[in-house]
Design an enzyme around this catalytic site. Structure first.
Site, PDB file in Angstrom:
ATOM      1  N   ASP A 183       0.877  -1.168   0.000  1.00 35.01           N
ATOM      2  CA  ASP A 183       0.000   0.000   0.000  1.00 35.01           C
ATOM      3  C   ASP A 183       0.919   1.223   0.000  1.00 35.01           C
ATOM      4  O   ASP A 183       1.487   1.577   1.022  1.00 35.01           O
ATOM      5  CB  ASP A 183      -0.890  -0.016   1.259  1.00 35.01           C
ATOM      6  CG  ASP A 183      -1.887   1.131   1.264  1.00 35.01           C
ATOM      7  OD1 ASP A 183      -2.124   1.741   0.189  1.00 35.01           O
ATOM      8  OD2 ASP A 183      -2.423   1.443   2.342  1.00 35.01           O
ATOM      9  N   GLU A 212      -1.375  -1.421  -4.710  1.00 32.20           N
ATOM     10  CA  GLU A 212      -2.614  -0.681  -4.897  1.00 32.20           C
ATOM     11  C   GLU A 212      -2.428   0.353  -5.997  1.00 32.20           C
ATOM     12  O   GLU A 212      -1.417   1.041  -6.061  1.00 32.20           O
ATOM     13  CB  GLU A 212      -3.038   0.007  -3.595  1.00 32.20           C
ATOM     14  CG  GLU A 212      -4.433   0.600  -3.713  1.00 32.20           C
ATOM     15  CD  GLU A 212      -4.983   1.023  -2.368  1.00 32.20           C
ATOM     16  OE1 GLU A 212      -5.817   0.279  -1.828  1.00 32.20           O
ATOM     17  OE2 GLU A 212      -4.568   2.076  -1.872  1.00 32.20           O
ATOM     18  N   ASP A 270      -2.455   1.016   6.871  1.00 35.73           N
ATOM     19  CA  ASP A 270      -1.656   0.745   5.669  1.00 35.73           C
ATOM     20  C   ASP A 270      -1.172  -0.711   5.634  1.00 35.73           C
ATOM     21  O   ASP A 270      -1.096  -1.322   4.580  1.00 35.73           O
ATOM     22  CB  ASP A 270      -0.430   1.674   5.628  1.00 35.73           C
ATOM     23  CG  ASP A 270      -0.776   3.121   5.903  1.00 35.73           C
ATOM     24  OD1 ASP A 270      -0.835   3.911   4.950  1.00 35.73           O
ATOM     25  OD2 ASP A 270      -1.020   3.449   7.084  1.00 35.73           O
TER      26      ASP A 270
END
Length: 166
Positions: A11, A71, A144
């Protein structure tokens, strides 16, 4: 013997980069390691990207994942934030390419839909579901890190399907 796949989920961000390493074998997914790389906002953007690159390449050498899920950038209301995250994501993609690790990208909505069954799930729901799916004792912190495990798990569920359709 079932094929085992190690997958690193990432992330991306500049202040915090969540990461989560999972193992997928015979449809069973297990969390192997996870954490968060942080940089200090008093440092310049260039210095932060350098720190991120150093920490991330060390992470790749330590765990040697076979594949990586990252992501996708999503539209942010703050262009400055979007650019900074894009730069961090670029450093992550560069490190993966140098280590010859194939990368797949997933939108936040795809990850939420895969993990929670709804593209509109919130961070708390993602954290709860990833804790259940991976049979963890508690929700990984910060968000995260939980998100990174969710991204890795999404890839764990989908990489076999992708291999058949490509």
């Amino acid at each position: 013997m079932e094929h085992m796949m190690t997958i690193l989920g990432v992330d991306p961000g500049t202040a915090r980069i969540g990461w989560g390493l999972i193992e997928e074998q015979g449809g069973k997914i297990t969390a192997k390691a996870y954490g968060c790389i942080t940089t200090d906002k008093i440092d310049s953007q260039a210095e932060r990207l350098s720190q991120l690159y150093t920490a991330f390449t060390k992470l790749l050498r330590t765990y040697n994942p076979k594949e990586m899920g990252v992501e996708d950038l999503f539209f942010a209301t703050n262009a400055k934030t979007a650019i900074a995250v894009g730069q961090a994501r670029g450093v992550i993609l560069l490190a993966a390419a140098q280590a010859h690790i194939p990368v797949s990208s997933y939108s936040p909505m795809t990850v939420k839909k895969t993990i929670c069954g709804s593209g509109s799930a919130d961070k708390a729901q993602v954290g709860k579901m990833i804790t259940l799916i991976l049979n963890l004792k508690e929700i990984p912190k910060p968000d995260d890190t939980a998100d990174a495990l969710a991204i890795a798990t999404t890839h764990g569920f989908s990489y076999k399907l992708k291999a058949k359709t490509l």
